[in-house]
Design an enzyme around this catalytic site. Sequence first.
Site, PDB file in Angstrom:
ATOM      1  CB  SER A  24     -36.012   0.029 -22.301  1.00 20.74           C
ATOM      2  OG  SER A  24     -37.326   0.041 -21.794  1.00 20.74           O
ATOM      3  CE1 TYR A  60     -37.627   2.169 -27.123  1.00 17.63           C
ATOM      4  CE2 TYR A  60     -38.220   1.074 -25.075  1.00 17.63           C
ATOM      5  CZ  TYR A  60     -37.487   2.023 -25.745  1.00 17.63           C
ATOM      6  OH  TYR A  60     -36.605   2.824 -25.060  1.00 17.63           O
ATOM      7  CE  LYS A 100     -33.877   1.323 -26.620  1.00 16.68           C
ATOM      8  NZ  LYS A 100     -32.684   2.159 -26.869  1.00 16.68           N
TER       9      LYS A 100
END
Length: 330
Positions: free
Chosen positions: A128, A152, A156
């Site tokens: 991402s 998040y 990642k």
Amino acid sequence: MHVLITGAAGMIGQRLAARIAREGMCAGRPLSRLTLTDVVAPPRPAGFDGPIDIRTEDSSSAAIATELAALRPDIIFHLAAIISGEAERDFDKGYRINLDGMRNLLEAIRQESAKNGLYVPKLVFSSSSGIFGAPFPPAISDEFHVTPLTSYGAQKAIGELLLADYSRRGFVEGVGIRFPSIVIRPGKPNASAGGFFSGIIREPLQGQEALLPVGDDVLFTHASPRSAVGFLLHGASLTREQLGLRINLSMPGVCVTVGEQIEALRRIAGDRAVKLIRRAPDPAAADIVKGWPTRFDARRALSLGFRAEQDFDEIIRVHIEDDLGGRLPN
């Protein structure tokens, strides 16, 4: 060619499985077997007469990862993850699914090779643009430092580092695909903090009201679900020599403001659709989005053959073609 897709019940996973099954090919080789796994049963794609294994399980667990590695798929698309907003709200779940799931899969592959003979699959990891954090330069290249400002993004980013190291050591042939915002997502709004990027187009096209929690000046880079599937498949086709040592790549996309998204909607669906967008400021959503990168210098991905849409009008037209039967409702 045996292909495994984790997170296969998700929007991107379903479309990836459908395209692979329809074409009967992946990375230039004929498909012989397709394995799809997720916490809910992935739909069975049409068009492929060979074996399709549908598995319902939590692939983040070490035991399940070991079972999947024992199948020895040639290409693994690792899409299983929880999205940004949910990962921010539930710290433990975010790290268990997004980080432990990646580590367990990589380690299961390494152990399978050590115990049962050499096994080095191609592993395509859905990363991402959230791995980057402010302050940002005018355009973010692949060389920009990785300082995520969300859980998040951190999960990642760690996944990318693990992929790079396991690839360097020869345990997998990895490629990390840093998605921009993927729009326009069909169906109902999800828990993603950036879900409004899709909602302000999707709902008005259906004659429904959409809430906009941020200002019109918010800038972001987008690509369609069709392009996302293309990114993954093209990544699977690249060789270790083509990728070199930097195997995690930022994907191209269309960089526009929310206001420019709305004007594209106006050009395609008219003022009536635009009037269905209601401003509903949400400071929490605005704070999360503020920490996300906006514009990317994706020249390396472009030089390797990755492609996306040219403008936001095209992204809307792709949504109409792929999800609305090629025409606007009403």
